[in-house]
Design an enzyme around this catalytic site. Structure first.
Site, PDB file in Angstrom:
ATOM      1  N   CYS A   1      21.604  12.936  23.437  1.00  0.00           N
ATOM      2  CA  CYS A   1      21.865  14.361  24.120  1.00  0.00           C
ATOM      3  C   CYS A   1      20.640  14.825  24.260  1.00  0.00           C
ATOM      4  CB  CYS A   1      22.750  14.972  23.031  1.00  0.00           C
ATOM      5  SG  CYS A   1      23.024  16.748  23.841  1.00  0.00           S
ATOM      6  N   CYS A  28      20.251  18.619  23.879  1.00  0.00           N
ATOM      7  CA  CYS A  28      20.344  19.206  22.530  1.00  0.00           C
ATOM      8  C   CYS A  28      19.124  18.864  21.534  1.00  0.00           C
ATOM      9  CB  CYS A  28      21.461  18.576  21.529  1.00  0.00           C
ATOM     10  SG  CYS A  28      23.224  18.933  22.282  1.00  0.00           S
ATOM     11  N   ASP A  29      18.425  17.604  21.642  1.00  0.00           N
ATOM     12  CA  ASP A  29      17.679  17.171  20.963  1.00  0.00           C
ATOM     13  C   ASP A  29      16.256  16.970  21.383  1.00  0.00           C
ATOM     14  OD1 ASP A  29      19.552  16.848  18.918  1.00  0.00           O
ATOM     15  OD2 ASP A  29      19.754  14.799  19.737  1.00  0.00           O
TER      16      ASP A  29
END
Length: 528
Positions: free
Chosen positions: A344, A347-348
């Site tokens: 992701c 997200c990361d």
């Protein structure tokens, strides 16, 4: 700080606060502290029940407590909870201020009855659509059990801490200083990990349920739509889902669902669940199917066994188990998952600020990920197995214009390298020369497509060579009374709107099957 429309909305919501609350800030001389102070002052000015006190003693700065005045009930944010976390901030203000949570009363009672002291720390990023679920669940726990404490930490503002604790994916949760979990978790899942007997009690309660007319396995767009269409027919409908919303929860932006110009995955998933709950649908969340047993006789009941050991019976079943990110299946990938290997970028990505990363995959998702990451990290290397990229030309042009991106084609990733605790690089084979080469990296973002979640169905229903459930134009599978819809099937074009339509088709097909067989569920139970 907050623009006028957002501020007006928040001020209106703060009218639901019933108990006085204090915003206790711990600040330093940084611009981010000044920004946080401005935000807290603005919030305090919206309600006579909210005050801002600048004498916090927290070691993380900027940070602040939201505390119910005169009590031990509080939640803590280290950083500035805007972006995806703004909703978490709003809910924390309301719930600490006495407005009740919408979580099930039985679940909140479980939280109240937890014994012991718990201090949770959650690392999040403002671009993570998975993080709010975890932050909000832990915050709710703090408001009903004062022995539970929670600090939500914006990872990009505390990079040294993130590096020291080797946080390479969000959300990552620590409990009393030890790693508790990583990835999306809801309140039910968190409580189940803390209350060791809850899983067995839940499984026993599920097994006692009466047979369904339609049991939907999966809670994504296909499963939710199937449940809605079945329930509207007035028949007994159930949904068993590992996580309601499915892979949509991991989708950043949705711009091609008719009548909805733009939304985000978690919002869309929440709307799906809310719509489904408007009907008489028995939703069994955080449950994963493990085995399907066809009806022993015509008109009998199909059995679905869950990983928890629970068993459900139904006259018809709609399989809507969706798909998951495809893995590279190379040495080191699983060992370093969430330790530098991630799926992701939204997200990361912020956790890799200033670092070197690789993106595996040259389709639209891979190229989009590389473009997004290039604005955050020091350098991106995109690796594609084919001799050319497969992404849309407009995306390729954007990618090639970026100065900190290299593109390698005709390359087969062979191993993810690490030092035992985190990723340090990868090796790949140049398919034109058969030479093995190495890249020094801090992170690997895998974007190579999807796999259907059908492993548990092998030998039961007919699957295609790619593992997809074979269905006809009514959603029927090879097993009588069993239907399927969505990304787990042979239906082409894995799109949300296609899955939703297929879910409706499968539910209508199941209803037609029920009309034609005409066997009441109670009578059929005797044949199993």
């Amino acid at each position: 700080m907050l623009d006028a429309p957002l501020a007006a909305q928040l001020e209106s919501l703060l009218g639901k606060v019933t108990s006085p609350i204090e915003l206790v800030s711990s600040l330093d001389d940084s611009p981010k502290s000044a920004e946080l102070a401005q935000l807290l002052d603005q919030i305090a000015g919206m309600s006579a029940l909210v005050t801002h006190v600048r004498d916090g003693e927290a070691t993380r700065r900027p940070s602040f407590l939201i505390r119910r005045t005169g009590t031990d009930i509080a939640v803590e944010f280290a950083g500035i909870p805007l972006g995806h976390e703004f909703t978490s901030l709003v809910l924390a203000l309301l719930q600490v201020g006495g407005h009740p949570s919408k979580e099930a009363a039985e679940l909140l009672d479980q939280v109240r009855n937890l014994e012991g002291d718990y201090h949770f720390e959650t690392y999040f990023s403002l671009s993570c659509q998975n993080c709010p679920d975890v932050v909000q669940a832990l915050n709710v726990m703090c408001t009903v059990n004062p022995r539970i404490k929670h600090t939500a930490i914006e990872g990009s503002l505390f990079q040294d801490e993130v590096d020291a604790r080797q946080v390479m994916a969000v959300p990552t949760v620590f409990l009393n200083g030890e790693l508790f979990g990583s990835g999306r978790m809801n309140l039910e899942q968190i409580v189940a990990k803390l209350d060791s007997g809850s899983a067995e009690r839940t499984a026993a309660a599920i097994s006692e349920k009466d047979p369904f007319d339609v049991l939907v396995v999966g809670g994504g767009p296909a499963g939710a739509t199937a449940a809605i269409y079945a329930a509207r027919k007035g028949i007994r409908t159930g949904v068993v889902a590992e996580r309601f919303g499915g892979q949509v929860l991991d989708t950043m932006g949705i711009e091609n669902f008719s009548s909805v110009p733009y939304t985000e995955g978690p919002k869309f998933a929440a709307a799906l669940e809310n719509h489904t709950r408007q009907y008489d649908v028995d939703i069994m969340n955080t449950q994963k199917a493990a085995k399907l047993t066809p009806a022993p006789t015509e008109g009998g009941l199909v059995e679905v066994e869950l990983e928890s050991g629970a068993r459900l019976l139904s006259r018809t079943v709609v399989l809507a188990t969706g798909a998951r990110w495809r893995s590279m299946n190379v040495p080191g990938e699983q060992e370093y998952r969430n330790k530098g290997v991630t799926y992701c970028p939204h997200c990361d990505g912020p956790l890799f600020k200033g670092k070197r990363v690789a993106v595996i995959g040259g389709g639209n998702s891979g190229v989009e990920a590389a473009i997004d990451l290039a604005g955050v990290v020091a350098h991106v290397t995109l690796i594609e197995f084919d001799s050319v990229l497969r992404a849309d030309e407009v995306l390729q042009s954007k990618l090639r214009s970026l100065p900190n991106v290299d593109i390698i084609v005709s390359a087969l990733t062979t191993e993810v390298l690490g030092d035992g605790s985190k990723v340090t690089g990868l090796t790949y084979t140049d398919r034109t020369t058969d030479e093995s080469r190495k890249l020094d990296l801090d992170g690997v973002f895998v974007q190579i497509g999807l796999l259907p979640n059908t492993d548990w169905l092998k030998g039961t229903v007919e699957l295609s060579p790619r593992g997809e459930i074979v269905v006809d134009d009514h959603g029927r599978t090879s097993v009588p009374g069993v239907f399927a819809a969505g990304d787990c099937t042979t239906v082409p074009y894995k799109q949300i709107i296609v899955s939703a339509g297929a879910g409706a088709t499968a539910a209508l097909g199941a209803f037609d099957h029920l009309i034609r067989t005409g066997t009441p569920a109670e009578a059929a139970a005797a044949t199993v």
